[in-house]
Structure formats: structure tokens, C-alpha cells
Design a protein around this motif. Structure first.
Motif, PDB file in Angstrom:
ATOM      1  N   SER A  58       0.947  -1.147   0.017  1.00  0.00           N
ATOM      2  CA  SER A  58      -0.057  -0.040   0.050  1.00  0.00           C
ATOM      3  C   SER A  58       0.745   1.342   0.084  1.00  0.00           C
ATOM      4  N   SER A  59       0.469   2.302  -0.858  1.00  0.00           N
ATOM      5  CA  SER A  59       1.287   3.342  -0.853  1.00  0.00           C
ATOM      6  C   SER A  59       0.186   4.496  -1.092  1.00  0.00           C
ATOM      7  N   ALA A  60       0.773   5.748  -0.802  1.00  0.00           N
ATOM      8  CA  ALA A  60      -0.187   7.021  -1.141  1.00  0.00           C
ATOM      9  C   ALA A  60      -0.675   7.008  -2.656  1.00  0.00           C
ATOM     10  N   HIS A  61       0.382   6.905  -3.595  1.00  0.00           N
ATOM     11  CA  HIS A  61      -0.061   7.000  -5.086  1.00  0.00           C
ATOM     12  C   HIS A  61       0.110   5.629  -5.518  1.00  0.00           C
ATOM     13  N   ARG A  62      -0.584   5.551  -7.112  1.00  0.00           N
ATOM     14  CA  ARG A  62      -0.387   4.009  -7.575  1.00  0.00           C
ATOM     15  C   ARG A  62       0.938   3.684  -8.015  1.00  0.00           C
ATOM     16  N   GLU A  63       1.838   4.580  -8.595  1.00  0.00           N
ATOM     17  CA  GLU A  63       3.135   4.095  -9.369  1.00  0.00           C
ATOM     18  C   GLU A  63       3.798   3.379  -8.394  1.00  0.00           C
ATOM     19  N   ALA A  64       4.173   3.818  -7.225  1.00  0.00           N
ATOM     20  CA  ALA A  64       4.980   2.902  -6.208  1.00  0.00           C
ATOM     21  C   ALA A  64       4.478   1.750  -5.725  1.00  0.00           C
ATOM     22  N   SER A  65       3.122   1.703  -5.732  1.00  0.00           N
ATOM     23  CA  SER A  65       2.383   0.289  -5.576  1.00  0.00           C
ATOM     24  C   SER A  65       2.767  -0.621  -6.522  1.00  0.00           C
ATOM     25  N   PHE A  66       2.453  -0.305  -7.905  1.00  0.00           N
ATOM     26  CA  PHE A  66       2.884  -1.319  -8.922  1.00  0.00           C
ATOM     27  C   PHE A  66       4.315  -1.661  -8.973  1.00  0.00           C
ATOM     28  N   GLU A  67       5.039  -0.578  -8.761  1.00  0.00           N
ATOM     29  CA  GLU A  67       6.706  -1.037  -9.066  1.00  0.00           C
ATOM     30  C   GLU A  67       7.055  -1.661  -7.972  1.00  0.00           C
ATOM     31  N   ALA A  68       6.549  -1.562  -6.698  1.00  0.00           N
ATOM     32  CA  ALA A  68       7.370  -2.319  -5.613  1.00  0.00           C
ATOM     33  C   ALA A  68       6.464  -3.624  -5.619  1.00  0.00           C
ATOM     34  N   CYS A  69       5.370  -3.810  -5.930  1.00  0.00           N
ATOM     35  CA  CYS A  69       4.720  -5.145  -6.012  1.00  0.00           C
ATOM     36  C   CYS A  69       5.551  -5.970  -7.054  1.00  0.00           C
ATOM     37  N   ARG A  70       5.710  -5.453  -8.112  1.00  0.00           N
ATOM     38  CA  ARG A  70       6.373  -5.972  -9.268  1.00  0.00           C
ATOM     39  C   ARG A  70       7.850  -6.663  -8.855  1.00  0.00           C
ATOM     40  N   TRP A  71       8.573  -5.532  -8.295  1.00  0.00           N
ATOM     41  CA  TRP A  71      10.045  -6.054  -7.632  1.00  0.00           C
ATOM     42  C   TRP A  71       9.787  -7.106  -6.728  1.00  0.00           C
ATOM     43  N   LEU A  72       8.858  -7.107  -5.550  1.00  0.00           N
ATOM     44  CA  LEU A  72       8.811  -8.197  -4.747  1.00  0.00           C
ATOM     45  C   LEU A  72       8.696  -9.582  -5.077  1.00  0.00           C
ATOM     46  N   ILE A  73       7.548  -9.645  -6.208  1.00  0.00           N
ATOM     47  CA  ILE A  73       7.717 -10.986  -6.806  1.00  0.00           C
ATOM     48  C   ILE A  73       8.744 -11.350  -7.393  1.00  0.00           C
ATOM     49  N   ASP A  74       9.334 -10.626  -8.234  1.00  0.00           N
ATOM     50  CA  ASP A  74      10.694 -10.825  -8.862  1.00  0.00           C
ATOM     51  C   ASP A  74      11.622 -11.271  -7.787  1.00  0.00           C
ATOM     52  N   GLU A  75      11.872 -10.600  -6.904  1.00  0.00           N
ATOM     53  CA  GLU A  75      13.072 -10.868  -5.870  1.00  0.00           C
ATOM     54  C   GLU A  75      12.612 -12.281  -5.067  1.00  0.00           C
ATOM     55  N   LEU A  76      11.486 -12.340  -4.876  1.00  0.00           N
ATOM     56  CA  LEU A  76      11.052 -13.406  -4.148  1.00  0.00           C
ATOM     57  C   LEU A  76      11.385 -14.631  -4.780  1.00  0.00           C
ATOM     58  N   LYS A  77      11.129 -14.646  -6.077  1.00  0.00           N
ATOM     59  CA  LYS A  77      11.297 -15.927  -6.937  1.00  0.00           C
ATOM     60  C   LYS A  77      13.014 -15.950  -6.940  1.00  0.00           C
ATOM     61  N   LYS A  78      13.844 -15.190  -6.832  1.00  0.00           N
ATOM     62  CA  LYS A  78      15.189 -15.377  -6.943  1.00  0.00           C
ATOM     63  C   LYS A  78      15.799 -15.762  -5.317  1.00  0.00           C
ATOM     64  N   THR A  79      15.370 -15.304  -4.285  1.00  0.00           N
ATOM     65  CA  THR A  79      16.111 -15.439  -3.132  1.00  0.00           C
ATOM     66  C   THR A  79      15.476 -15.990  -1.953  1.00  0.00           C
ATOM     67  N   VAL A  80      14.203 -16.458  -1.951  1.00  0.00           N
ATOM     68  CA  VAL A  80      13.515 -16.815  -0.747  1.00  0.00           C
ATOM     69  C   VAL A  80      13.594 -18.528  -1.089  1.00  0.00           C
TER      70      VAL A  80
END
Lengths: 79, 136, 136, 79
Positions: free
Chosen positions: B95-117
Motif C-alpha cells: 500500500s502507498s499514497a499513489h499508485r506508481e509506487a504500489s505497482f513498481e514495489a509489488c512487481r519488484w517483490l515478486i521478482d525478488e522473491l522468486k530469486k532469493t526466498v
């Protein structure tokens, strides 16, 4: 020293953990990787192999102790 | 942060956690089991986690995302066990104030999760099964 | 497609609609009322729609997104009426085989919805109220 | 001919629709916009004004008929 196994490495070893004999000379994470590859050649065929020490990814140069929780981390595939 | 490894994902949990009066945007990614992959029928998937480390790695990703983007909250939920086609296996929400950050962060998190977790997926087809990503 | 204008958004509706055995990825965007905007306290928002046209425009966006990306399903739900901080006002959801398309299509849909769908928002502050975007 | 109003244009007119007198010579959407701006100068101050004919955005050149549902669309702000 015991090494926790997951995913394909557990299938390769046929058990959930490998016990390293007490007299095996392993000083670092790199030594452990070499020893594991020698014991289980199928591990060397994996895309990648990492070692976690106390549930943190460890560099090859890191020293290991039997007091730590050590795990073999084959290529992850979550998500 | 809401960081969990669970047997069964409740799709309502992350949105309910993320809604707040402070935020204007929520982005949610849900990964589900597809009934086919590379032209073959998938019967089910089995997920296995090195749980204490997986939770630690997911917490690290959540904290890194909060440094990289102005986020209010982060939710990362991953399922383990036997999963049938249609079942959710991972939920990432921010969750974020504006939508740009929410899309970018969510995308980054799933990409990274697949690499490191440290979570592993075995795909079961009609004639065989494979640990995904294991071999080059 | 699930295209709706509603008095009250149920956050569980779109995910439940989008989950299927055919798809591997769902992206969901939820816009909610923030309790502040440009440094001022927001008491509530009022949303008004030209309903038959808003539904038609949302359907067009859904169909366009399905042409631009390989999507399985699209959900677009917008609320009308009096909305308090924390309440959801819009939900966009898409399902696809892989995550890239789901993120891109969902982002495009919310951006386009804000440009073309005939829905109007009045922001109520402590000392005044304004129709958003009305003046240059 | 009746023009449906929404949002700020309903506030400007103080009513939910404007009735265009029967003898007003309006052939196109462009003519209607000009007439509305003359009747309600505050409409000209808006960021943009569109006309919808039968709930579709209409070009200025489109001809209008009293059989159509016509709506004035001030700048949208959904989402």
C-alpha cells in the motif's frame, strides 16, 4: 555436523539431512560445498548450490562451526 | 508487515490488512497454480520451504522495498504443501499514497522473491515430476 | 468480464472472480480514499457516474486490454456515493498466464479509466469542497 | 432537446439538466458546445468539456438530434 536438505537435494541424498563425519576437515563454506559435491556428484549437476548458515546465505569464504544450523539451498523456485 | 508461510492462502487476508485511511493505492499480486505448463497438463504442485530462513528473506525483501519506495505496508504470504490448479500459492501486496509506487514495489517483490526466498516447487505432470529450476 | 458500478465495493469479489485453473497470475489494483490530500485533511469524497456510459467505457477498456495483452479475465468495479477515508473506490483486476502481462494491463487500465470513464469525484475538506480536475 | 448534467456542470447550472429551447439552431455537437458556453460562461472556464451522444463521446462535427440522449461531460476524475 548436520546439513539440512530441501527439494531436489533431499531427493538426491534420499534423506532429510546429511551427517558430516566428525573427522572431516571442513573449515569454510567452500570446503563444505566441495565435500558435498564429492559425496553426491548429482549435486554438482544442479543450476546452483548455496549454503545457509543460521538461516542466512553464506559466502564460500565464511568459516563454519558445528554450533551453527547449516542448510544446503538448491535453486529456489517459489512464487 | 504481514509475512507468512501458510498451508492455505486466504485471498481476503492481505487486502484487509493493507486497507487504511492513510493510503490511496493498493497493488496485489496473486500467483496461482496453472493446469498446464509448457504444453503439458499439470496435476498439482508441491511446495516446500526452509521456513525460518524463508520468513527472514521475505522480511528482508519487505524492508528493502520500504526503503526503495514510499510504502505504508507490505504483505508477503506463501503457501506450502500440495496445491491443485486454481489454488493461490503466493500473495504480494503493498500500500502507498499513489499508485506508481504500489505497482513498481509489488512487481519488484515478486521478482525478488522468486530469486532469493528458499522455497521449492515440484511440478507433477501426468507422466513425471520435476523440481523447477533445479537443472540448467 | 466483470464490469460494475456499485454503492459499496466488496474487496473479495474481484479476486474470487479472477481465480481460475487456466491462469497463473492475477494483478489487482485497489484505489482507496486517503484521509489527506495536498496537505489538507479529507473528510470524505463523493463519487457520481453517468452510469450507462461509464459501464460502456469500462467495457471498452476491458476489451482493449484483452487485445493488447494475453489476458484471461478482466474485472473493473467502481463505487459511487459518499466514501469515507479507508473505503475502496475502485478495483481493477486482471488474470493472465504470466505475471508481466497482469502488471502491465492492470496499470494501463487504471491509467485509462482515470482519463475516459465518466465518473466525477468531489473532495470535501474541512473548509471547502472541490470537483477534482474541473479547472486547469 | 435536453442535456444531462453531471459533477461541476450540474453545480454551475443549479439543476440536473438543461432544456435547449426548440427554436435554437443547433446542428452539431460543436454548435451545442458554443451555445452552452454562451448560456453558462463558467462552463468555458473548465479544463475540458465533452459531449456524449447516446452515451458515446462525440466529435464536434457530429450532427445531433433530439431523439438522442445528450450529456455534457466535464473533466472526469474517477479512480
Amino acid at each position: 555436523m548436520e546439513i539440512l536438505l530441501f527439494g531436489i537435494t533431499r531427493d538426491i541424498a534420499g534423506k532429510p539431512r546429511i551427517t558430516v563425519p566428525a573427522d572431516t576437515p571442513l573449515a569454510t563454506v567452500g570446503d563444505l560445498k566441495t565435500w558435498l559435491g564429492d559425496q553426491y556428484p548429482a549435486i554438482k549437476a544442479l543450476s546452483s548450490v548455496a549454503i545457509a548458515v543460521d538461516s542466512e546465505y553464506a559466502e564460500d569464504s565464511q568459516t563454519i562451526s558445528s554450533h551453527s544450523e547449516i542448510a544446503l539451498i538448491p535453486p529456489v523456485s517459489g512464487g | 508487515m504481514l509475512i507468512r508461510i501458510v498451508e492455505h492462502i486466504d485471498l481476503n487476508e492481505a487486502p484487509a490488512y493493507l486497507v487504511s485511511e492513510e493510503t490511496g493505492a493498493i497493488n496485489l499480486f496473486v500467483g496461482t497454480v496453472r493446469n498446464h505448463s509448457k504444453g503439458k497438463t499439470v496435476l498439482h504442485l508441491d511446495f516446500e520451504a526452509y521456513e525460518p530462513m524463508a520468513v527472514k528473506e521475505m522480511e528482508k525483501l519487505g524492508l528493502q522495498a520500504k526503503v526503495k519506495w514510499p510504502l505504508y505496508e507490505v504483505a508477503i504470504i506463501h503457501a506450502v504443501g500440495h496445491k491443485l490448479p486454481g489454488e493461490p500459492v503466493v500473495v504480494i501486496g503493498v500500500s502507498s499514497a499513489h499508485r506508481e509506487a504500489s505497482f513498481e514495489a509489488c512487481r519488484w517483490l515478486i521478482d525478488e522473491l522468486k530469486k532469493t526466498v528458499p522455497i521449492w516447487k515440484k511440478e507433477f505432470y501426468e507422466d513425471n515430476s520435476v523440481w523447477v529450476n533445479a537443472h540448467p
